[in-house]
Design a protein around this motif. Structure first.
Motif, mmCIF file in Angstrom:
data_model
loop_
_atom_site.group_PDB
_atom_site.id
_atom_site.type_symbol
_atom_site.label_atom_id
_atom_site.label_comp_id
_atom_site.label_asym_id
_atom_site.label_seq_id
_atom_site.Cartn_x
_atom_site.Cartn_y
_atom_site.Cartn_z
ATOM 1 N N PHE A 68 -66.325 41.522 -54.659
ATOM 2 C CA PHE A 68 -65.498 42.702 -54.902
ATOM 3 C C PHE A 68 -66.268 43.714 -55.742
ATOM 4 N N ALA A 69 -66.851 43.228 -56.852
ATOM 5 C CA ALA A 69 -67.576 44.132 -57.742
ATOM 6 C C ALA A 69 -68.790 44.736 -57.034
ATOM 7 N N LEU A 72 -67.877 47.447 -54.466
ATOM 8 C CA LEU A 72 -67.394 48.700 -55.017
ATOM 9 C C LEU A 72 -68.440 49.426 -55.837
ATOM 10 N N THR A 73 -69.202 48.688 -56.641
ATOM 11 C CA THR A 73 -70.125 49.365 -57.546
ATOM 12 C C THR A 73 -71.584 49.055 -57.257
ATOM 13 N N LYS A 75 -73.267 46.813 -58.512
ATOM 14 C CA LYS A 75 -73.931 46.185 -59.657
ATOM 15 C C LYS A 75 -73.452 44.748 -59.802
ATOM 16 N N ARG A 77 -71.958 41.681 -61.940
ATOM 17 C CA ARG A 77 -71.083 41.497 -63.101
ATOM 18 C C ARG A 77 -70.880 40.011 -63.349
ATOM 19 N N SER A 86 -56.812 42.238 -58.213
ATOM 20 C CA SER A 86 -57.436 43.525 -58.533
ATOM 21 C C SER A 86 -57.557 44.291 -57.233
ATOM 22 N N SER A 87 -57.260 45.562 -57.272
ATOM 23 C CA SER A 87 -57.358 46.335 -56.035
ATOM 24 C C SER A 87 -58.024 47.661 -56.320
ATOM 25 N N ALA A 88 -58.769 48.133 -55.368
ATOM 26 C CA ALA A 88 -59.426 49.430 -55.493
ATOM 27 C C ALA A 88 -59.698 49.946 -54.096
ATOM 28 N N HIS A 108 -57.072 30.254 -57.554
ATOM 29 C CA HIS A 108 -56.584 29.027 -58.196
ATOM 30 C C HIS A 108 -55.344 28.508 -57.485
ATOM 31 N N ARG A 118 -47.250 38.072 -51.753
ATOM 32 C CA ARG A 118 -47.028 39.459 -52.118
ATOM 33 C C ARG A 118 -47.804 40.406 -51.222
ATOM 34 N N THR B 36 -59.126 50.245 -61.555
ATOM 35 C CA THR B 36 -60.002 49.083 -61.418
ATOM 36 C C THR B 36 -61.465 49.465 -61.501
ATOM 37 N N LEU B 37 -61.793 50.617 -60.942
ATOM 38 C CA LEU B 37 -63.197 51.005 -60.977
ATOM 39 C C LEU B 37 -63.658 51.198 -62.416
ATOM 40 N N LEU B 40 -64.619 47.969 -63.727
ATOM 41 C CA LEU B 40 -65.881 47.416 -63.246
ATOM 42 C C LEU B 40 -67.066 48.168 -63.819
ATOM 43 N N ASN B 41 -66.909 49.475 -63.956
ATOM 44 C CA ASN B 41 -68.062 50.265 -64.352
ATOM 45 C C ASN B 41 -68.230 50.361 -65.848
#
Lengths: 259, 574
Positions: A68-69, A72-73, A75, A77, A86-88, A108, A118, B36-37, B40-41
């Protein structure tokens, strides 16, 4: 008597309708405005709740949050066991302007079902992340979770595209996607026999769901499912470790296709 | 943090709250704007703040130095005269030393008052112990007066009770007599075994009159009354304090605005809003046969989860609370790992060893009946079953299982399964050691190639320590693959006690590093309750293990699996 009393009123009404006065007109306009707003609201709501989500599912420690990280980015983590979703919004790297919402759900055992409940209705696609290194040990648990996702009535109805991402390929002991596919098919084959043979549920409906997974008589195959299933290898950490990029072109291409 | 009850770090809760608040306040902007971003950032340089908070919390917990014991000069005792401390006959010297060690000044104060009271009580003790039927009216009056004294001097009384059994023990080691069990030594007699596990021969009835009769000192023909020992300690008056709830302020216009504001727009939930609703829900759950303490805990956890949550538009407090409670209940009933018996039997089959299931529970819950149902289900799925009759106490237990075996073999004759009989009974009659029979049954199954062994044990009360030890020994020695606790759906608050004590007994008497505990629950007699299905919640909440089977009748087909949503719907129905 009574008919005579009503007559003048009816006459007045007829007159009004033929040549509507300002009062009646304004009332009619107001009603029309309300009706139009209602329709627009319905349409907007429908569009907003259309399925735009891509769910990241999998067992604990499969690598969902890191994927996920990275998606999106870009990088690396350090991650902890997720206890909530978590949503983006994710924009595919090609030129298509549509974007999807990536939702990372906890893996889990005590949490996965309630979060799946949900978010399953909003799922356009599902990415099932598998830990390729620990797969041999965990094959029964992976198959059980996958089975539960596949026989869910909402999932069967919507038939979201399914991608099984065999993560952690940077480790040398990782199993290949082909092997994982074969083992999963075998295990799911056994599971659908045992689950459908379980005692019927309290209110009469069968526990395995009314739908039989795949075709009866033949060994289970992922091609028998109503949704499109693909297998892809990826590595969230990347072969160059934490500094470099992740190796998941297959995943990105599939996401671009689905979006 | 998960092991807070083991580590006595009292500041952990407060520390977590402080950290939570500080982190949220410091990075509030990032969360609100970027979502959320942002998470993360952003770089969160929280290490220093965290160490500071940790140090503060540790210091605050160390402020109170442990109370120092008073020296002899400081205590009141050195200031008393010797005369008032002379003990009369019947007074126990140990009691005095116990009082000296007590730091509470309250005990020191009442000691002087207790001393004369003890004198009268001590004299009367020997006569009170004797046969009750011979008390004259005077002595009854005296006894009542004693009890009145005792009730008013609880502090001194408690310490006097403990030296008494110690004094008795010093008279030489006597074997302990359990009032529920029977004392006989013929249980482990193997000399007369004539049966060898074959189906045809009936068991040689080794009728041991001692086991059957139980009580040695009875008068023939007499029906004794139920003996009721009133515990003084049991009479501690626990005054249940009902905290008066703040009455809902319904003042005219203000009230109406509040209601409107609650109906539309964002109103965050507070404890006072939720309390009346939670009270009602708790009573509703208890009316549906959920154990009282579990209903309380459930409502507490729902309150904690919902505190401060912002309600959506057009939702009332009641509906939010109800939905949260429903989610919590469904989550309780759908436990972590599902027990898939058929899958595990297949695994065991591949390794050429039998899959052993043990049934345990209190008396009369339906172990043997449900064992027969489960063996029917297993046979239908093509597995061969060996039933081990380890209930060697109850009359007719072995015959019951033999009848079931015969019926099952009639339903599934050997001819239709390739010439082998699908069910067989392994029994050694009555009076033998259950653990030994189980071990022999398992090795017999391994030799003969049976797929599953179902071990039926005798019903036992959870308070009966020797029987619980015997059960724990059976399970520890034979290491079954699945330990199923059979509980009936009619049980109420007892379910909590039963499960806790069974688990505790299994854990205490196991030698292994990770003791075998109850792995699953069989809920029986489900057809007798309409929608008062609370027992399911109580049992799964206590053990956090799944309900594997549900028994809904006495025929072989009355075996179901649990449907969590249906049960919760029945539970929440008004």
């Amino acid at each position: 008597g009574m008919a005579g009393g009503l007559e003048p009123h009816l006459e007045a009404l007829r007159q009004e309708l033929r040549a509507p006065g300002p009062a009646v007109l304004s009332v009619l306009l107001a009603l029309l405005a309300v009706a139009i707003t209602f329709l627009i609201w319905r349409v907007v709501q429908g569009r907003r709740s259309s399925r735009k989500a891509v769910l990241l599912l999998g067992l604990c420690d499969a690598g969902k949050t890191l994927l996920f990280a990275r998606l999106l980015t870009g990088k690396y983590r350090d991650t902890q066991t997720s206890i909530t979703d978590s949503s983006a919004v994710y924009r595919a790297s090609n030129d298509k302007s549509t974007n999807v919402t990536l939702i990372d759900l906890p893996g889990h055992e005590s949490l996965r079902h309630q979060f799946l409940e949900r978010f399953k209705a909003a799922a356009r696609a599902i990415v099932f992340v598998v830990d390729s290194v620990a797969f041999q040990r965990e094959v029964k648990d992976v198959a059980e979770f996958l089975y539960q996702v596949l026989v869910d009535s909402t999932v069967l109805k919507n038939a979201p595209a399914l991608l099984i991402a065999c993560n952690k390929q940077d480790v040398t002991m990782a199993k290949s996607a082909k092997l994982i596919q074969q083992q999963l098919e075998k295990e799911l084959n056994t599971l659908r026999v045992t689950r459908s043979a379980a005692p019927t549920s309290l209110d009469g409906s069968a526990t395995g769901g009314p739908a039989q997974l795949g075709r009866k008589g033949k060994d289970f195959d992922f091609s028998q499912l109503p949704m499109k299933v693909e297998f892809v290898e990826c590595s969230a950490r990347g072969s160059k470790g934490e500094e470099g990029d992740a190796d998941f072109e297959g995943l990105e291409k599939w996401l671009a296709k689905v979006a | 943090v998960g092991f807070q009850k083991i580590l006595t770090l009292t500041y952990v809760d407060k520390l977590i709250d402080d950290v939570h608040k500080e982190f949220r306040d410091k990075y509030r902007n990032e969360f609100q704007q970027k979502g959320t971003l942002g998470l993360l950032n952003g770089t969160f340089d929280f290490q220093d703040d965290f160490m500071r908070l940790l140090r503060d919390a540790e210091e605050s917990s160390k402020v109170r130095a442990p109370t120092v014991m008073k020296t002899f000069e400081q205590s009141l005792k050195s200031q008393k005269t010797v005369k008032c401390m002379i003990e009369t006959r019947g007074e126990k010297p140990k009691e005095k030393t116990k009082n000296k060690k007590n730091k509470g000044s309250k005990k020191e104060g009442t000691e002087a008052v207790a001393a004369p009271g003890k004198a009268s009580a001590g004299d009367k003790q020997p006569s009170g112990v004797g046969d009750r039927e011979e008390l004259t009216k005077d002595e009854i009056l005296q006894k009542n007066r004693e009890e009145f004294f005792k009730r008013h001097m609880k502090a001194g009384e408690k310490s006097s009770k403990s030296p008494k059994p110690e004094a008795q023990k010093e008279k030489g080691k006597k074997p302990r007599v359990w009032d529920l069990g029977n004392s006989n030594t013929k249980v482990l007699d193997y000399s007369n075994s004539a049966t060898n596990g074959s189906v045809e021969a009936g068991p040689v009835e080794e009728f041991d009159p001692e086991i059957a009769l139980g009580d040695r000192n009875r008068e023939p023909g007499r029906l004794y009354d139920l003996e009721y020992e009133s515990d003084d300690e049991a009479e501690e008056e626990k005054v249940v304090q009902n905290p008066s709830k703040p009455s809902a302020k319904k003042g005219g216009l203000g009230g109406m605005f509040g209601m409107l504001k609650g109906l539309v727009g964002s109103k965050s939930l507070t404890r006072e809003d939720m309390d009346p609703v939670l009270e009602k829900m708790k009573d509703h759950l208890i009316a549906k046969n959920v154990a009282a303490e579990i209903a309380v805990q459930l409502c507490e956890s729902v309150a904690k989860k919902l505190e401060g949550k912002v309600m959506g538009t057009f939702t009332t407090v009641t509906s939010t609370v109800k939905q949260a409670l429903q989610e919590a209940l469904v989550q309780i009933l759908q436990p972590q790992r599902r027990v898939d018996v058929l899958r595990d039997v297949m695994d065991a089959q591949r390794h050429r060893r039998p899959y052993v299931v043990t049934f345990c529970g209190v008396n009369g819950v339906g172990k043997s009946t449900n064992l027969a149902k489960i063996s029917f289900w297993l046979i239908e799925n093509g597995f061969s079953v060996l039933i081990a009759a380890c209930d060697t106490f109850r009359a007719g237990a072995v015959e019951q299982l033999r009848t079931h075996t015969r019926r099952l073999n009639a339903l599934h004759p050997p001819e239709s399964h390739g010439g082998r009989s699908m069910v067989q009974l392994y029994e050694k009659g009555y009076g033998k050691d259950a653990a030994g029979i189980a071990m022999e049954a398992i090795s017999y199954a391994r030799n003969q190639g049976f797929d599953v062994v179902l071990v039926d044990t005798a019903g036992r009360m959870q308070d009966n320590a020797p029987l619980m030890t015997a059960l724990a020994k059976l399970i520890a020695v034979n290491a079954p693959d699945l330990v199923l606790f059979v509980g009936e759906a009619l049980v109420g608050n007892e379910a909590v006690d039963q499960l806790v004590k069974f688990n505790k007994a299994l854990a205490d008497h196991s030698m292994a590093q990770t003791p075998r505990l109850i792995d699953g629950i069989v809920l029986t007699k489900f057809d007798t309750i309409d929608d008062k299905v609370g027992a399911a919640i109580s049992m799964t909440y206590i053990t956090s293990k799944p309900i594997v089977f549900v028994g809904t009748g006495q025929t072989y087909c009355d075996l179901r699996s649990l449907n969590a949503k249906a049960v919760v719907a029945a539970l929440m129905k008004a």
